[in-house]
Design a protein around this motif. Structure first.
Motif, PDB file in Angstrom:
ATOM      1  N   GLU A 227     -12.689  57.154  24.994  1.00  0.00           N
ATOM      2  CA  GLU A 227     -11.490  56.510  25.552  1.00  0.00           C
ATOM      3  C   GLU A 227     -11.666  56.195  27.033  1.00  0.00           C
ATOM      4  OE1 GLU A 227      -8.830  55.143  24.099  1.00  0.00           O
ATOM      5  OE2 GLU A 227     -10.098  55.601  22.369  1.00  0.00           O
ATOM      6  N   GLU A 228     -12.288  57.117  27.771  1.00  0.00           N
ATOM      7  CA  GLU A 228     -12.537  56.870  29.192  1.00  0.00           C
ATOM      8  C   GLU A 228     -13.509  55.701  29.376  1.00  0.00           C
ATOM      9  OE1 GLU A 228     -11.141  58.311  31.939  1.00  0.00           O
ATOM     10  OE2 GLU A 228      -9.787  59.208  30.474  1.00  0.00           O
ATOM     11  N   LEU A 229     -14.521  55.647  28.537  1.00  0.00           N
ATOM     12  CA  LEU A 229     -15.472  54.533  28.610  1.00  0.00           C
ATOM     13  C   LEU A 229     -14.789  53.213  28.303  1.00  0.00           C
ATOM     14  CD1 LEU A 229     -18.591  56.137  26.866  1.00  0.00           C
ATOM     15  CD2 LEU A 229     -18.483  55.353  29.232  1.00  0.00           C
ATOM     16  N   ARG A 230     -13.898  53.227  27.323  1.00  0.00           N
ATOM     17  CA  ARG A 230     -13.181  51.993  26.971  1.00  0.00           C
ATOM     18  C   ARG A 230     -12.352  51.482  28.148  1.00  0.00           C
ATOM     19  NH1 ARG A 230     -11.785  50.347  21.854  1.00  0.00           N
ATOM     20  NH2 ARG A 230     -11.958  52.474  21.029  1.00  0.00           N
ATOM     21  N   LYS A 231     -11.733  52.423  28.879  1.00  0.00           N
ATOM     22  CA  LYS A 231     -10.874  52.038  30.005  1.00  0.00           C
ATOM     23  C   LYS A 231     -11.670  51.330  31.108  1.00  0.00           C
ATOM     24  CE  LYS A 231      -7.630  55.907  29.486  1.00  0.00           C
ATOM     25  NZ  LYS A 231      -7.179  57.180  30.100  1.00  0.00           N
ATOM     26  N   VAL A 232     -12.873  51.824  31.384  1.00  0.00           N
ATOM     27  CA  VAL A 232     -13.629  51.282  32.527  1.00  0.00           C
ATOM     28  C   VAL A 232     -14.539  50.123  32.133  1.00  0.00           C
ATOM     29  CG1 VAL A 232     -13.568  53.490  33.714  1.00  0.00           C
ATOM     30  CG2 VAL A 232     -15.548  52.927  32.284  1.00  0.00           C
ATOM     31  N   SER A 233     -14.594  49.796  30.828  1.00  0.00           N
ATOM     32  CA  SER A 233     -15.493  48.731  30.366  1.00  0.00           C
ATOM     33  C   SER A 233     -14.742  47.478  29.946  1.00  0.00           C
ATOM     34  CB  SER A 233     -16.346  49.239  29.189  1.00  0.00           C
ATOM     35  OG  SER A 233     -17.065  50.386  29.538  1.00  0.00           O
ATOM     36  N   GLY A 234     -13.464  47.397  30.296  1.00  0.00           N
ATOM     37  CA  GLY A 234     -12.638  46.275  29.834  1.00  0.00           C
ATOM     38  C   GLY A 234     -13.087  44.918  30.333  1.00  0.00           C
TER      39      GLY A 234
ATOM     40  N   ARG B 105     -19.923  50.900  18.312  1.00  0.00           N
ATOM     41  CA  ARG B 105     -19.279  50.959  16.989  1.00  0.00           C
ATOM     42  C   ARG B 105     -17.764  51.027  17.083  1.00  0.00           C
ATOM     43  NH1 ARG B 105     -23.939  54.971  14.502  1.00  0.00           N
ATOM     44  NH2 ARG B 105     -25.395  53.278  13.928  1.00  0.00           N
ATOM     45  N   GLU B 106     -17.269  51.425  18.271  1.00  0.00           N
ATOM     46  CA  GLU B 106     -15.820  51.404  18.507  1.00  0.00           C
ATOM     47  C   GLU B 106     -15.345  50.038  19.006  1.00  0.00           C
ATOM     48  OE1 GLU B 106     -13.326  53.675  18.096  1.00  0.00           O
ATOM     49  OE2 GLU B 106     -14.747  54.946  16.998  1.00  0.00           O
ATOM     50  N   GLY B 107     -16.285  49.097  19.180  1.00  0.00           N
ATOM     51  CA  GLY B 107     -15.909  47.729  19.495  1.00  0.00           C
ATOM     52  C   GLY B 107     -16.026  47.321  20.951  1.00  0.00           C
ATOM     53  N   PHE B 108     -16.709  48.111  21.788  1.00  0.00           N
ATOM     54  CA  PHE B 108     -16.876  47.703  23.182  1.00  0.00           C
ATOM     55  C   PHE B 108     -18.246  48.148  23.681  1.00  0.00           C
ATOM     56  CE2 PHE B 108     -15.237  51.987  23.440  1.00  0.00           C
ATOM     57  CZ  PHE B 108     -15.884  52.555  24.521  1.00  0.00           C
ATOM     58  N   VAL B 109     -18.721  47.465  24.763  1.00  0.00           N
ATOM     59  CA  VAL B 109     -20.013  47.787  25.373  1.00  0.00           C
ATOM     60  C   VAL B 109     -19.751  48.523  26.689  1.00  0.00           C
ATOM     61  CG1 VAL B 109     -22.140  46.861  26.344  1.00  0.00           C
ATOM     62  CG2 VAL B 109     -21.123  45.777  24.321  1.00  0.00           C
ATOM     63  N   PRO B 110     -20.188  49.795  26.822  1.00  0.00           N
ATOM     64  CA  PRO B 110     -19.942  50.537  28.057  1.00  0.00           C
ATOM     65  C   PRO B 110     -20.886  50.082  29.170  1.00  0.00           C
ATOM     66  CG  PRO B 110     -21.166  51.896  26.524  1.00  0.00           C
ATOM     67  CD  PRO B 110     -20.886  50.605  25.806  1.00  0.00           C
ATOM     68  N   ALA B 111     -20.489  49.054  29.883  1.00  0.00           N
ATOM     69  CA  ALA B 111     -21.326  48.465  30.933  1.00  0.00           C
ATOM     70  C   ALA B 111     -20.674  48.663  32.290  1.00  0.00           C
ATOM     71  CB  ALA B 111     -21.544  46.978  30.654  1.00  0.00           C
ATOM     72  N   GLY B 112     -21.461  48.517  33.337  1.00  0.00           N
ATOM     73  CA  GLY B 112     -20.951  48.637  34.698  1.00  0.00           C
ATOM     74  C   GLY B 112     -21.175  50.033  35.257  1.00  0.00           C
ATOM     75  N   GLU B 113     -21.030  50.155  36.576  1.00  0.00           N
ATOM     76  CA  GLU B 113     -21.341  51.403  37.274  1.00  0.00           C
ATOM     77  C   GLU B 113     -20.466  52.573  36.825  1.00  0.00           C
ATOM     78  OE1 GLU B 113     -23.760  52.053  39.164  1.00  0.00           O
ATOM     79  OE2 GLU B 113     -24.585  50.071  39.535  1.00  0.00           O
ATOM     80  N   GLU B 114     -19.160  52.318  36.640  1.00  0.00           N
ATOM     81  CA  GLU B 114     -18.271  53.421  36.258  1.00  0.00           C
ATOM     82  C   GLU B 114     -18.630  53.954  34.884  1.00  0.00           C
ATOM     83  OE1 GLU B 114     -13.957  53.101  37.925  1.00  0.00           O
ATOM     84  OE2 GLU B 114     -14.576  51.067  37.376  1.00  0.00           O
ATOM     85  N   ALA B 115     -18.986  53.051  33.968  1.00  0.00           N
ATOM     86  CA  ALA B 115     -19.388  53.485  32.631  1.00  0.00           C
ATOM     87  C   ALA B 115     -20.669  54.305  32.691  1.00  0.00           C
ATOM     88  CB  ALA B 115     -19.578  52.273  31.723  1.00  0.00           C
TER      89      ALA B 115
END
Length: 515
Positions: free
Chosen positions: A180-187, A153-163
């Motif tokens: 915010e931390e999830l957004r950083k690692v899901s770019g 809902r914030e506009g990104f998908v938290p995917a990948g190992e770090e997420a």
């Protein structure tokens, strides 16, 4: 050992190897001399404790099983609203078709190929372990799914190992900080590359389903837990009512739950629990088995333990033969673990003529879902046939193979064939966590490793010969294990990483001639 090196307990003359049947049958006893003392091997007696999952879950078994869903195919199906879709564990299937073959989405495909089915099985395993472990797992999953949905809902998908690592640590972070931390690692993963409507629908469905499941199991208090009550009832009867008891479970949540209910209010000082490195293993062992661990000296006011509840942190390499009873409250997938658990008390030097093993087994309906008993039975029989064991592991119906018992001395490493489902298996996320910890604690060493050139080779000691090879083309990576003929034996990442794991101080060996 008794056949070839033993002495008769009555006549004290060497055992006649040709007339050993009477000792096997228990009509005669034999001992060996170790350290100048007569040492007997205890006799192992097994008992199966069956319990009703239906009663444990207050008649809700079928309903809960329905919510946990059926084994799924590869494609996401429409959410029916009455079972989990496991959407979060198969994100690649929600990537738009034109992007599925592109990086970084190919990584999601590899990571999620079998994950949905595995998570479903692990939920059933927690379900079987204890109401408490199942309930705690559901609550963790609900929190993770809620954070996942908030990210969408914030506009990104938290995917990948770090997420994924951040999501599993979500209990320790404020929601705004976590997002915010999830957004950083899901770019690397663009929200526009996913079918967000379908993904959102399935995540919302799973949140509703997890909430329903929690509401079903929340009212099941310890007073209503039929499995726990079965354990307490057996503790009131011999042989479990007397002497020392060692209770094993696979999960820390279950260990904590048993401790709280076998020692309400923590009033008893003769019972303790250990499930991680937060307690001194030496202290627990010394208090529980002071005869077998004379080097431990109890502090003033420190009592001897009569009952210990543990995960497999106590399953290997410890002398606990002051105790004569092991209870497997839940069964490990790996029979080698069961052998190791019994091995804590089934040891030379035991003062007990008989040691007891009690195995809790789920009743038929859950067995159909897990297949655990049949898996264990098949693998245990493989061990008897291939390696040999001198006593039954799960129940007395097992066929012992005397020839294979001796073959173990010729077939070094054979028991390792049955180790692939160990707790110590290293998956990709755990390997990455080791690297992250290295980067944090020893940045200079991390930089040295990160800047190593390609094509480095080294050797290490092993029971078998072979070559491990890491190959990379762009972002595509593969691990191979080859036999001496250069043929591929395995491409299983977990198996290979586990084989390669070593301590930092292990020295490399020179490569063999002609490598």
């Amino acid at each position: 050992i008794l056949r070839w090196y033993g002495f008769d307990s009555q006549s004290h003359v060497p055992v006649d190897p040709a007339a050993f049947q009477e000792y096997l049958a228990g009509r005669k006893r034999a001992y060996v001399i170790v350290g100048g003392r007569h040492q007997f091997f205890p006799k192992r007696e097994l008992d199966t404790i069956e319990y009703s999952i239906e009663a444990t879950y207050q008649g809700l078994y079928q309903q809960i099983r329905g919510y946990l869903g059926r084994p799924r195919g590869t494609k996401p199906s429409n959410a029916k609203g009455d079972e989990l879709t496991y959407a979060r564990y198969g994100l690649w299937h929600y990537v738009r078709p034109e992007k599925q073959r592109d990086a970084p989405y190919t990584e999601l495909h590899r990571a999620g190929a079998n994950l949905r089915g595995l998570v479903r099985v692990l939920l059933f395993k927690r379900f079987e372990s204890s109401v408490h472990a199942f309930r705690q797992t559901l609550k963790r999953l609900l929190r993770i799914h809620e954070m996942f949905l908030a990210s969408i809902r914030e506009g990104f998908v938290p995917a990948g190992e770090e997420a994924q690592s951040l999501l599993y640590e979500s209990d320790h972070l404020e929601e705004t900080v976590l997002i915010e931390e999830l957004r950083k690692v899901s770019g690397r993963y663009a929200a526009a590359d996913f079918t967000l409507d379908l993904l959102t629908e399935h995540i919302e469905n799973d949140i509703r389903t997890l909430t329903r499941l929690i509401s079903l199991v929340e009212p099941i208090t310890p007073e209503k837990d039929a499995k726990l009550l079965t354990l307490k009832a057996r503790f009131a009867k011999k042989p479990l009512s007397v002497g020392k008891k060692l209770i094993f479970t696979q999960y820390a949540d279950t260990a904590r739950y048993l401790f709280e209910n076998l020692n309400p209010g923590g009033e008893r000082d003769d019972i303790d629990v250990i499930f991680s490195g937060d307690k001194s293993k030496a202290k627990i062992v010394g208090r529980f088995a002071p005869k077998a661990n004379k080097e431990y000296h109890r502090a003033a006011g420190e009592s001897e333990l009569n009952t210990v509840i543990a995960t497999d942190v106590l399953a290997e390499g410890l002398n606990l033969q002051d105790c004569d009873k092991v209870v497997n409250y839940d069964l490990h997938w790996n029979p080698v673990r069961l052998i190791q658990r019994f091995g804590r008390i089934d040891r030379i030097g035991s003062d007990h003529d008989v040691i007891y093993g009690f195995n809790f087994l789920p009743e038929l309906e859950l067995e159909r879902q897990l297949g655990l008993r049949q898996i264990l039975a098949n693998r245990i029989q493989e061990i008897h046939d291939t390696v040999g064991e001198d006593a039954a592991i799960l129940d007395t119906s097992e066929q012992l193979n005397e020839e294979a018992m001796y073959a173990i001395y010729e077939k070094t490493g054979q028991l390792g064939l049955f180790e692939e489902k160990e707790d110590e298996l290293i998956d990709v996320s755990e390997a990455e966590e080791i690297i992250r910890q290295l980067r944090q604690d020893r940045p200079a060493e991390f930089e040295r490793i990160a800047n190593l050139r390609d094509g480095i080779r080294t050797g290490r000691s092993s029971d078998s010969k072979g070559t491990y090879v890491f190959c990379q083309a762009g972002r595509y990576q593969k691990l191979y294990f080859l036999n001496p003929a250069g043929e591929t034996v395995s491409q299983d990442v977990v198996q290979i990483l586990t084989a390669l794991k070593c301590s930092p101080d292990l020295k490399g060996r020179p490569l063999p001639p002609g490598h």
